[in-house]
Scaffold this active site. Structure first.
Site, short mmCIF file in Angstrom:
data_model
loop_
_atom_site.label_atom_id
_atom_site.label_comp_id
_atom_site.label_asym_id
_atom_site.label_seq_id
_atom_site.Cartn_x
_atom_site.Cartn_y
_atom_site.Cartn_z
N GLU A 213 0.88 -1.18 0.00
CA GLU A 213 0.00 0.00 0.00
C GLU A 213 0.91 1.21 0.00
O GLU A 213 1.46 1.58 1.04
CB GLU A 213 -0.91 -0.02 1.24
CG GLU A 213 -1.84 -1.23 1.33
CD GLU A 213 -2.98 -1.20 0.31
OE1 GLU A 213 -3.18 -0.15 -0.33
OE2 GLU A 213 -3.64 -2.23 0.15
N CYS A 247 -1.74 9.39 2.47
CA CYS A 247 -1.36 8.77 1.20
C CYS A 247 -2.28 9.21 0.07
O CYS A 247 -1.86 9.33 -1.06
CB CYS A 247 -1.38 7.26 1.33
SG CYS A 247 -2.95 6.61 1.89
P1 NAD Z 1 8.26 4.48 5.30
O1 NAD Z 1 8.36 3.78 4.03
O2 NAD Z 1 9.34 5.42 5.68
O3 NAD Z 1 8.07 3.48 6.57
C1 NAD Z 1 7.02 2.57 6.70
C2 NAD Z 1 7.44 1.44 7.59
O4 NAD Z 1 8.55 0.76 6.98
C3 NAD Z 1 7.92 1.82 9.00
O5 NAD Z 1 7.38 0.90 9.92
C4 NAD Z 1 9.44 1.68 8.91
O6 NAD Z 1 10.06 1.35 10.13
C5 NAD Z 1 9.58 0.53 7.95
N1 NAD Z 1 10.87 0.48 7.26
C6 NAD Z 1 11.72 1.51 6.97
N2 NAD Z 1 12.79 1.06 6.30
C7 NAD Z 1 12.63 -0.27 6.16
C8 NAD Z 1 13.39 -1.31 5.53
N3 NAD Z 1 14.54 -1.07 4.90
N4 NAD Z 1 12.88 -2.57 5.55
C9 NAD Z 1 11.71 -2.83 6.15
N5 NAD Z 1 10.96 -1.91 6.77
C10 NAD Z 1 11.41 -0.63 6.77
O7 NAD Z 1 6.88 5.18 5.13
P2 NAD Z 1 6.35 6.35 5.95
O8 NAD Z 1 7.24 7.54 5.73
O9 NAD Z 1 6.11 5.86 7.34
O10 NAD Z 1 4.94 6.65 5.26
C11 NAD Z 1 4.79 7.60 4.23
C12 NAD Z 1 4.56 6.94 2.89
O11 NAD Z 1 3.60 5.92 3.04
C13 NAD Z 1 3.98 7.87 1.85
O12 NAD Z 1 4.59 7.60 0.61
C14 NAD Z 1 2.51 7.50 1.80
O13 NAD Z 1 1.88 7.80 0.59
C15 NAD Z 1 2.57 6.05 2.08
N6 NAD Z 1 1.30 5.61 2.66
C16 NAD Z 1 0.51 4.78 1.95
C17 NAD Z 1 -0.72 4.38 2.46
C18 NAD Z 1 -1.65 3.48 1.71
O14 NAD Z 1 -2.53 2.93 2.35
N7 NAD Z 1 -1.51 3.30 0.41
C19 NAD Z 1 -1.10 4.82 3.72
C20 NAD Z 1 -0.26 5.64 4.42
C21 NAD Z 1 0.95 6.02 3.90
#
Ligand code: NAD
Length: 472
Positions: A213, A247
């Site tokens: 997502e 998002c």
């Molecule tokens: P992010 O990608 O920075 O982090 C999300 C999760 O991934 C966190 O729990 C983090 O600890 C983990 N993570 C970070 N690096 C990792 C790695 N190398 N391996 C595994 N896990 C890792 O995302 P964010 O900044 O928390 O969220 C913002 C983004 O999420 C935006 O792009 C937004 O559009 C998207 N988003 C999408 C939805 C949806 O439902 N489609 C909902 C909310 C946010």
């Protein structure tokens, strides 16, 4: 502390021993989710406020508590029909000989779930509804950015679920990397596309199927027939809620050229109405941390340097250079061009570029020149134009005459397409996404054995002559 490998082993053992859970147990898990949310709602709201610096408590009560509940109820109501055995047509000639075909929807097993910081409670439980409805158990890693909320989620979930049903692992990117390399039966990730690539790579090593997502630049197309007042009110609601850290937030607007100035006036009026002041207003949410604050400010600065007009909407004329939180007032970027980072990256903040078009085809061309977005928004009452925009573009979902609205519909699948995501939750598609549609075929009786002799070695007759008869 139990190690995540041990938890996974324990959950896998539990799944094998218990098999597919009854509908009663699935409903019980969903009911416990509702109870948990209601018991912890004030604590969640406070923890979110602490994690963000300022997180509108009213908004949190809507987005991270009550808005989850209709989807729980919807899943409970539909569970019986979703889980029912689905009879299928058996092909000729097996059908006339009494063979049977059907599909049984089985759980996948243990689902790993990695969730982000922007709606930590909602984005834990909303997808979990489909995961539980499909009969799976879950291992969850929430975001390290929202430390208080993530610890509280662990406390609440440990209280309401046995570790074999729902286990929480806390930690940052290194824990996330280790987590995503586990041999789950399915891995669900919500977050940025950049991290999504690491997740998919890690999962690929074990051939673990993924639901991603993600986000992207969701466009708002304002047609000539749009009602500008309601358009402005609805777009600004989506752009300022959670300070645009959504998002599905409207990322940029493309408006018919002769309406641009009237729309801008309405957008400014709307901000004044929603937030007469911003700096100390508890309903105007802060940016999550310094890193994202700097990132959004650098988008504004880059646009300014490349020739855009920056129009900060600051109704009470407050000074934001010194502040306790990381607030950024709603900011319009006029005359944006494609060389600006603000038109290349997902904004994820209260900054709204406004582009103009003279013919609707330009909007279609522009949207199609970018990655397929998570959401697409069309405003207007011209059905022909609406159909054209919808049929010539693609996106994970669409809301007409509003933004984000399709996410609030319990019976509509939510997810992206291509770079904005893979897989869906909500509605029956969510249930199917986390189920194995197992094909089951029951063969004809042994008394018809002779009929199939011509297809088995040693071949005696002209096989093709018989095959030709069968396809008539
Ligand atoms: P992010 O990608 O920075 O982090 C999300 C999760 O991934 C966190 O729990 C983090 O600890 C983990 N993570 C970070 N690096 C990792 C790695 N190398 N391996 C595994 N896990 C890792 O995302 P964010 O900044 O928390 O969220 C913002 C983004 O999420 C935006 O792009 C937004 O559009 C998207 N988003 C999408 C939805 C949806 O439902 N489609 C909902 C909310 C946010």
């Amino acid at each position: 502390m139990t190690n995540m490998h041990d938890i996974l082993a324990k959950q896998k053992q539990y799944v094998l021993k218990e098999g597919s859970p009854s509908n009663a147990l699935r409903i019980d898990r969903l009911n416990r989710m509702k109870e948990l949310i209601l018991e912890y709602r004030y604590k969640f709201v406070d923890a979110l406020n602490e994690d963000f610096g300022v997180r509108s408590k009213n908004q949190s009560m809507i987005t991270d508590a009550y808005s989850i509940i209709p989807n729980i109820e919807y899943a409970k109501k539909n569970l019986k029909s979703w889980t029912a055995k689905s009879k299928r047509k058996t092909s000729f000639p097996f059908n006339i000989l009494g063979a049977k075909s059907y599909v049984e929807y089985e759980p996948l097993g243990v689902v790993g779930m990695i969730s982000p910081w922007n709606f930590p409670v909602n984005l834990t439980f909303s997808p979990l509804i489909a995961v539980f409805a499909a009969g799976n158990v879950v291992m969850h890693k929430p975001s390290e950015y929202t430390e208080n909320t993530s610890s509280l989620l662990k406390e609440a979930c440990d209280k309401y679920y046995d570790e074999t049903e729902f286990a929480t692992v806390l930690g940052g990117p290194d824990v996330g990397a280790e987590f995503s390399s586990l041999k789950f039966d399915h891995l669900l990730y919500t977050g940025s596309g950049a991290v999504g690539k690491h997740i998919m790579q890690a999962a690929a090593k074990n051939l673990v199927p993924v639901t991603l997502e993600l986000g992207g630049k969701s466009p708002v197309i304002v047609g000539e027939s749009a009602d500008l007042k309601s358009t402005a009110r609805r777009v600004m609601m989506g752009k300022t809620m959670n300070a645009g850290q959504i998002c599905l937030a409207p990322d940029y607007v493309i408006v018919k050229d002769n309406l641009e100035s009237a729309l801008v006036t309405e957008l400014k009026e709307t901000v004044k109405e929603y937030y007469p002041d911003i700096k100390h207003n508890p309903d105007y949410t802060s940016i999550i941390n310094q890193k994202h604050f700097d990132r959004i400010n650098s988008l504004i600065q880059d646009a300014r340097e490349k020739g855009a007009t920056i129009d900060e909407i600051n109704p009470a004329n407050e000074d934001f250079s010194q502040q306790e939180a990381y607030k950024i007032p709603p900011t319009l970027v006029m005359n944006p061009t494609d060389d600006m980072a603000v038109m290349q990256e997902e904004i994820f903040g209260p900054v709204l570029p406004i582009k103009r078009y003279s013919h609707i085809d330009e909007t279609i061309e522009y949207v199609n020149s970018k990655d397929k977005p998570l959401g697409l928004y069309y405003f207007g009452s011209n059905k022909e134009e609406e159909n054209k925009v919808l049929s010539k573009t693609t996106s994970g979902g669409v809301t007409v005459n509003n933004v984000i609205g399709h996410l609030q519909q319990s019976d509509l699948p939510f997810g992206g397409v291509g770079p904005s995501g893979i897989g869906r939750y909500n509605g029956i598609e969510g249930f199917l996404n986390f189920s194995n549609a197992r094909a089951i075929y029951k063969e004809v009786s042994p008394r018809f054995e002779k009929l199939f002799g011509f297809m088995r070695p040693p071949y005696k007759q002209d096989v093709e002559a018989t095959l030709k008869k069968l396809i008539k």
